[in-house]
Design an enzyme around this catalytic site. Structure first.
Site, PDB file in Angstrom:
ATOM      1  N   GLY A  14      32.832 -48.608 -53.099  1.00 32.67           N
ATOM      2  CA  GLY A  14      33.615 -47.421 -52.389  1.00 32.67           C
ATOM      3  C   GLY A  14      33.048 -46.924 -51.322  1.00 32.67           C
ATOM      4  N   ALA A  25      21.161 -42.770 -39.474  1.00 34.49           N
ATOM      5  CA  ALA A  25      19.804 -42.297 -39.593  1.00 34.49           C
ATOM      6  C   ALA A  25      18.995 -43.358 -39.988  1.00 34.49           C
ATOM      7  CB  ALA A  25      19.770 -41.265 -40.890  1.00 34.49           C
ATOM      8  N   ARG A  28      18.128 -45.516 -36.941  1.00 29.74           N
ATOM      9  CA  ARG A  28      17.341 -44.671 -35.740  1.00 29.74           C
ATOM     10  C   ARG A  28      15.704 -44.357 -36.267  1.00 29.74           C
ATOM     11  NH1 ARG A  28      21.364 -41.719 -31.978  1.00 29.74           N
ATOM     12  NH2 ARG A  28      22.255 -43.394 -31.191  1.00 29.74           N
ATOM     13  N   CYS A  76      31.718 -56.944 -54.743  1.00 27.12           N
ATOM     14  CA  CYS A  76      31.564 -58.568 -54.473  1.00 27.12           C
ATOM     15  C   CYS A  76      31.160 -59.288 -55.706  1.00 27.12           C
ATOM     16  CB  CYS A  76      30.267 -58.799 -53.350  1.00 27.12           C
ATOM     17  SG  CYS A  76      29.879 -60.550 -53.398  1.00 27.12           S
ATOM     18  N   GLY A 105      26.914 -46.654 -54.722  1.00 27.39           N
ATOM     19  CA  GLY A 105      27.348 -46.153 -55.676  1.00 27.39           C
ATOM     20  C   GLY A 105      26.508 -46.759 -56.821  1.00 27.39           C
ATOM     21  N   ASP A 106      26.792 -46.379 -58.046  1.00 22.68           N
ATOM     22  CA  ASP A 106      26.246 -46.997 -59.260  1.00 22.68           C
ATOM     23  C   ASP A 106      26.318 -48.532 -59.317  1.00 22.68           C
ATOM     24  OD1 ASP A 106      25.798 -46.052 -61.970  1.00 22.68           O
ATOM     25  OD2 ASP A 106      27.390 -47.196 -62.591  1.00 22.68           O
TER      26      ASP A 106
END
Ligand code: F6P
Length: 326
Positions: A14, A25, A28, A76, A105-106
């Site tokens: 999600g 971040a 770079r 996926c 996430g998890d």
């Protein structure tokens, strides 16, 4: 950072506000430290099919303020199979990618953990989810923005709830975690939060009614964490209609609007710090860790701990909510 020249980056699962700030971040900081960077589109699916583009600093210009993820995301199924993961590994070899930064996430970090072990491949994870359900970090990227979105929505619902003297059940996301519901309830002055973490201990609805909620009020707001454990807002409203017909009940399910919007300053800063820390971790030869922030310090949390351990809710918050909703 033995043998690492090129770092691949992907977002998976999600989406969450602040993912773009994290992509920026990572990109770079990696370029700053002399690495080549490749952006992998559509999560693990793009890793299998080879949707991969080299990223320069300008690829991540003007994205820190954007919600969603410029890399797109997917859940996926193929990556859950050994064949799918082998295809992903072959693609990494073909593209010359020596390490991965996975933002998700998890489920996404579970996939990362399996892949890293199977192929002895260096991966660093960033906790990107509005649910805040990863162990070892005080906050996940996207959680603060979602909480603020919930707050704005509930404030609006309160206007109509008060005018009509109604009881509202407002369902918020969180999968099986009650952080959004509990903190959302405190931030909006709601009467209660119904959360999965304590659903097995008490019948929260019964407790609410028994304690005489709405005794001095003409409207009530209850935040409900979506989860088969709480039953969700619809089923609670049904129960009230049947068992306590004196209440005029309504339901609002906030849904996917909670995942959108420009990230708050808190999320942008969190994502920027975590993204930079992911490159530090690779420079320090760390692998298979999730970057967390605990007591304002960067920490490296082994995937096994971040995923497997249930992050506990703070009981003091429950107590505070109870005391303030009299
Ligand atoms: O994990 C983030 C999350 O928004 C959960 O809160 C929610 O249960 C789930 O994703 C919804 O997933 P999808 O967007 O695939 O329906």
């Amino acid at each position: 950072m033995a043998g690492i020249n090129c770092i691949g980056i992907l977002t998976s699962g999600g989406d969450a506000p602040g993912m773009n700030a994290a992509i920026r971040a990572v990109t770079r900081s990696a370029i700053y430290s002399g690495f080549k960077v490749k952006g992998i589109y559509r999560g693990y699916r793009g890793l299998i099919t080879g949707e991969i583009v080299e990223f320069k600093t300008q690829n991540v210009s003007n994205i820190i303020q954007m919600g969603g993820t410029i890399l797109k995301t997917a859940r996926c199924k193929e990556f859950q199979t050994p064949e799918g993961r082998k295809m992903a590994y072959d693609m990494l070899q073909k593209e010359g990618i020596d390490a991965l930064v996975v933002i998700g996430g998890d489920g996404s970090l579970t996939g990362a953990r399996i892949f890293a072990t199977e192929f002895n491949f260096p991966i660093v994870g960033l906790p990107g989810t509005i649910d805040n359900d990863l162990f070892g970090t005080d906050k996940t990227i996207g959680y603060d923005t979602a909480l603020n979105t919930i707050m704005e929505c509930v404030d609006k619902i309160r206007d109509t709830a008060t005018s009509h003297e109604r009881l509202f059940f407002i369902e918020v996301m969180g999968r099986d975690a009650g952080f959004l519901a509990l903190n959302g309830a405190i931030a909006t002055g709601a009467e209660a939060a119904i959360i999965p973490e304590i659903s097995t201990e008490v019948d929260q609805l019964e407790e609410l009614i028994k304690n005489g909620f709405r005794k001095s009020k003409n409207s009530s707001i209850v935040l409900v964490a979506e989860s088969p454990i709480t039953g969700g807002a619809m089923s609670l409203a049904e129960r009230v209609k049947n068992e306590y017909p004196q209440y005029d009940v309504r339901v609002t399910i906030l849904g996917h609007l909670q995942r959108g919007g420009s990230p708050t300053a808190v999320d942008r800063i969190l994502a920027s710090r975590m993204g930079a820390a992911a490159i530090d971790a690779l420079l320090e030869d760390q692998r298979n860790v999730m970057i967390g922030i605990s007591n304002d310090e960067i920490v490296y949390v082994p995937f096994s701990k971040a995923i497997k351990n249930d992050k506990p809710i703070n009981r003091e918050l429950l107590n505070t909510l109870r005391r303030l909703s009299i």
